[in-house]
Scaffold this motif. Structure first.
Motif, PDB file in Angstrom:
ATOM      1  N   UNK A   2       0.712  -1.214   0.008  1.00  0.00           N
ATOM      2  CA  UNK A   2      -0.211  -0.071  -0.193  1.00  0.00           C
ATOM      3  C   UNK A   2       1.101   1.636   0.123  1.00  0.00           C
ATOM      4  N   UNK A   3       2.054   1.597  -0.027  1.00  0.00           N
ATOM      5  CA  UNK A   3       3.119   2.176  -0.318  1.00  0.00           C
ATOM      6  C   UNK A   3       3.915   2.487   1.004  1.00  0.00           C
ATOM      7  N   UNK A   4       3.216   2.350   2.493  1.00  0.00           N
ATOM      8  CA  UNK A   4       4.247   2.768   3.183  1.00  0.00           C
ATOM      9  C   UNK A   4       5.696   2.209   2.977  1.00  0.00           C
ATOM     10  N   UNK A   5       6.804   2.895   3.348  1.00  0.00           N
ATOM     11  CA  UNK A   5       8.007   2.649   3.529  1.00  0.00           C
ATOM     12  C   UNK A   5       7.715   1.231   5.078  1.00  0.00           C
ATOM     13  N   UNK A   6       9.228   0.855   4.442  1.00  0.00           N
ATOM     14  CA  UNK A   6       8.751  -0.416   5.511  1.00  0.00           C
ATOM     15  C   UNK A   6      10.307  -0.070   6.188  1.00  0.00           C
ATOM     16  N   UNK A   7      10.441   0.752   7.065  1.00  0.00           N
ATOM     17  CA  UNK A   7      12.046   1.121   8.318  1.00  0.00           C
ATOM     18  C   UNK A   7      12.293   0.233   8.263  1.00  0.00           C
ATOM     19  N   UNK A   8      11.736  -0.597   9.095  1.00  0.00           N
ATOM     20  CA  UNK A   8      12.404  -1.483   9.517  1.00  0.00           C
ATOM     21  C   UNK A   8      13.338  -3.095   8.773  1.00  0.00           C
ATOM     22  N   UNK A   9      12.756  -2.422   7.378  1.00  0.00           N
ATOM     23  CA  UNK A   9      13.826  -3.141   7.374  1.00  0.00           C
ATOM     24  C   UNK A   9      14.469  -3.348   6.746  1.00  0.00           C
ATOM     25  N   UNK A  10      15.074  -1.767   5.992  1.00  0.00           N
ATOM     26  CA  UNK A  10      16.392  -0.495   6.410  1.00  0.00           C
ATOM     27  C   UNK A  10      16.692   0.113   7.300  1.00  0.00           C
ATOM     28  N   UNK A  11      16.341  -0.589   8.743  1.00  0.00           N
ATOM     29  CA  UNK A  11      17.332  -0.962  10.049  1.00  0.00           C
ATOM     30  C   UNK A  11      18.113  -2.279   9.831  1.00  0.00           C
ATOM     31  N   UNK A  12      17.668  -3.507   9.308  1.00  0.00           N
ATOM     32  CA  UNK A  12      18.316  -4.052   9.101  1.00  0.00           C
ATOM     33  C   UNK A  12      19.940  -4.569   8.788  1.00  0.00           C
ATOM     34  N   UNK A  13      19.018  -3.699   7.529  1.00  0.00           N
ATOM     35  CA  UNK A  13      19.543  -3.313   6.386  1.00  0.00           C
ATOM     36  C   UNK A  13      21.075  -2.589   6.702  1.00  0.00           C
ATOM     37  N   UNK A  14      21.139  -1.487   6.943  1.00  0.00           N
ATOM     38  CA  UNK A  14      21.755   0.053   7.577  1.00  0.00           C
ATOM     39  C   UNK A  14      22.615  -1.397   8.738  1.00  0.00           C
ATOM     40  N   UNK A  15      22.363  -1.954   9.676  1.00  0.00           N
ATOM     41  CA  UNK A  15      23.262  -2.305  10.246  1.00  0.00           C
ATOM     42  C   UNK A  15      23.756  -3.827  10.625  1.00  0.00           C
ATOM     43  N   UNK A  16      23.466  -3.744   9.171  1.00  0.00           N
ATOM     44  CA  UNK A  16      24.276  -5.501   8.692  1.00  0.00           C
ATOM     45  C   UNK A  16      23.749  -6.197   9.123  1.00  0.00           C
ATOM     46  N   UNK A  17      22.718  -6.535   9.703  1.00  0.00           N
ATOM     47  CA  UNK A  17      21.823  -7.350  10.166  1.00  0.00           C
ATOM     48  C   UNK A  17      20.944  -8.298   9.441  1.00  0.00           C
TER      49      UNK A  17
END
Ligand code: 6R9
Length: 648
Positions: free
Chosen positions: A610-625
């Motif tokens: 529905x077009x909402x940014x999924x920051x949760x997934x970006x947090x994992x990427x940023x933290x290399x998790x």
């Protein structure tokens, strides 16, 4: 919820509605004041008076039963039917030959259904469902492309008291099976396929896979949309056109209790399985029709277009139930906004002389990225009112919407609400309130929304806090289907007797509410809790930036470092100089505290369907998790793989 949130967004532009708009508005500034005061003084009297606008078979004997909170009962003892309110009323009030649905398919095919024609189709399909064994209270899954038949299926369920559960056509077979099982659905209504960006989406194929794991489903009705080859299983699958050919067009609407369930709509939590949000009939229909009439300032000659698919709550309330209850003409468009070209929306608005457009910030930011030339090709002078929903709208995206789409003359209603709230709770009434870019302004009359601290006390002006609703309202969700305990724990346990939205917000000196996004999306930088949305808005107001997502990365020194994922407007290069310039820009806009530690350029951001940014997934990427959370609502899995590859 440990400390409060610091708000850094400073936006001082104010736009009053034009004299011309104010003069014809459904609700004036004075009227709004009167309604707010009335509702605060006598909520039951206020809601009862508004509920008179619906058609009831039998009047209620009690407006609200709140004796067992948080389980509300509205209009107790009343009987009503949603399909009757959306259709039958208009057969005798002069609208029977008015267009109810003007539809355009992605390939360009079109259809128009008048209220009279819609009535016939809905009655026939309701009878077809009965023949297939669907009875009052049974659950029916609807997994359809955005065609008139999707609305017909919803209204047919409502007509006989079956409970629909619409699943967005972009979801997987797995998601369909999970929802079938949770709801114990008896029938699934689908299509052979739908069109999306020139390609076929094989809906029936997904349903076949889902039904292998959905033992409760006995029958599947298949609408032929694309002439796409499908396998029809004997004894289980039937064609829409076959059951319709045999069905009678005489089907009086069931007289249902006001609290009879109307639909279940699944919404994803950030953890755990999707929640089946349950809405019932009387209160929901009041919320849907009243907000639609007041917020969209609807008039009989409007052509109203809400771009949401019926798979979302916005599609339920503002594509189907609200506008049809008000006898409006709605536009429905099946496909993508950039097919065959990036001007498809503007082409539709020009062609059908759309007067009211309701869409989402994610779409607006895509239009900005694609460039104004696509808009400028078209005559958009039919537009008189614009709406936004789904996420906080960044002030610069608001300004673009206002100037480029609205030609500076159309008020913008930035509408805050949730699947759970059923209808819009915080919004400008367009002729009554001056707007500020990025603020949803004030609660609807009757809605006791407030910003409070962790102890539930009101916060001072401009301080961030948590958005709550202190009084029940008619269109509120009634429970999570089959999980009363989760309903209590999720929404009612933070503050006893008060609805917790899980959004952060602040109120400014004028009492305007600025929603800052989900409280899970807050950054903690050197002890300051900052809203990711506010840093994003600072980035988006840089002339080269189209869209931004900001997340925290664990940092020994600061607690969290600020990590920004940025997409650029077409024609700009992702250079190191630009990274440095963007960091300096945010520091200048907000303060050194918010200077990004890292800026990464990307072509797209991970979003829900529905077009909402999924920051949760970006947090994992940023933290290399390696992420562990649920990704079933992600729109495009390729985006994650690409972002991870960029990281290496
Ligand atoms: C209608 C819908 C609900 C969440 C909500 C909030 C965000 C929606 C917003 C907004 C700021 C707005 N949200 N509208 N945030 N301003 N105008 O989107 O329902 O899909 O359940 O999402 O969306 O965070 O809590 P739903």
């Amino acid at each position: 919820m440990s400390t409060n949130i610091t708000s850094v967004l400073k936006e001082s532009r104010v736009f009053a509605p034009s004299e011309a708009f104010t003069q014809q508005a459904n609700v004036s500034a004075e009227e709004r004041e009167r309604l707010v005061a009335w509702a605060d003084k006598d909520p039951d009297g206020f809601w009862a008076a508004q509920a008179e606008s619906l058609h009831w078979f039998k009047k209620w004997n009690k407006v609200l039963d709140w004796s067992n909170p948080p389980f509300a009962k509205w209009f107790v003892g009343g009987t009503i039917n949603a399909s009757d309110n959306c259709i039958d009323r208009h057969l005798t009030n002069g609208r029977k030959n008015k267009a109810a649905i003007i539809w355009e398919g992605e390939p360009g095919d079109t259809r128009t259904l008048t209220y009279q024609q819609l009535h016939r189709e809905v009655c026939k399909f309701a009878n077809a469902l009965k023949t297939l064994g669907v009875a009052k209270g049974d659950r029916v899954t609807i997994y359809m492309p955005l065609t008139p038949e999707a609305a017909i299926a919803m209204l047919a369920c409502a007509r006989i008291g079956a409970v629909h559960s619409v699943i967005f056509g972009g979801f997987s077979a797995e998601a369909v099976a999970d929802r079938n099982n949770d709801a114990q659905a008896k029938v699934v209504i689908t299509a052979d396929a739908g069109w999306r960006r020139g390609k076929i989406v094989p809906l029936k194929e997904n349903v076949d896979a889902a039904l292998a794991k959905s033992p409760s489903v006995t029958t599947c009705v298949v609408f032929n949309r694309c002439n796409h080859p499908v396998t029809m299983k004997d004894g289980r699958d039937v064609w829409w056109h076959d059951v319709m050919a045999k069905a009678s067009a005489d089907c009086p609407a069931e007289q249902l209790d006001s609290e009879h369930p109307l639909f279940i709509l699944y919404t994803s939590g950030s953890t755990g399985k999707p929640k089946g949000v349950l809405h019932t009939t009387g209160g929901y229909m009041l919320g849907a029709s009243l907000t639609h009439k007041w917020i969209f300032d609807i008039k009989d000659d409007d052509v109203y277009w809400c771009t949401a698919d019926v798979g979302w709550i916005t599609g339920h309330t503002y594509t189907v139930y609200g506008p049809l209850a008000n006898g409006s003409t709605i536009l429905m468009y099946e496909g993508a906004p950039n097919h065959p070209a990036e001007d498809r929306f503007w082409d539709l608005i020009e062609k059908y002389r759309v007067s009211i457009l309701y869409t989402a910030p994610t779409a607006i930011r895509a239009f900005i990225k694609w460039g104004n030339q696509h808009v400028e090709k078209h005559d958009l002078t039919s537009l008189r009112l614009l709406g936004s929903v789904g996420e906080p709208i960044n002030p610069e995206a608001w300004m673009w919407y206002h100037e480029v789409i609205g030609g500076g003359r159309c008020p913008i209603v930035d509408t805050w609400w949730q699947t759970e709230t059923g209808s819009i709770l915080i919004t400008p009434l367009p002729g009554a309130i001056p707007t500020k870019p990025g603020s949803a302004t004030k609660p609807m009359p009757g809605i006791a929304a407030e910003v409070v601290d962790k102890d539930g006390k009101p916060v001072p002006a401009n301080a961030g806090g948590f958005l709550v609703v202190k009084r029940p309202w008619p269109s509120m969700m009634r429970t999570i289907y089959n999980d009363d305990q989760r309903f209590k724990d999720t929404y009612w346990s933070n503050y006893p007797g008060v609805y917790f939205t899980a959004d952060g917000a602040r109120q400014d000196d004028d009492g305007y509410i600025w929603v800052m996004g989900r409280v899970d999306d807050v950054l903690n930088v050197s002890g300051h809790r900052l809203s990711t949305m506010e840093v994003e808005s600072a980035l988006v107001n840089h002339p080269k930036v189209a869209e931004a997502a900001v997340v925290g990365r664990p940092d020994d020194l600061k607690g969290e470092a600020i990590c920004c994922f940025v997409t650029l407007k077409q024609g700009n290069d992702p250079t190191d100089d630009l990274k440095a310039a963007l960091k300096a820009h945010v520091a200048k806009e907000i303060g050194a505290l918010a200077r990004p530690d890292e800026v990464k350029f990307t072509d797209t951001l991970p979003k829900t369907r529905s077009g909402k940014i999924m920051r949760r997934l970006l947090r994992d990427i940023a933290a290399n998790r390696v992420g562990t959370g649920d990704t079933t609502t992600l729109e495009d899995y390729g985006v994650l793989a690409k972002l991870r590859a960029d990281e290496e």
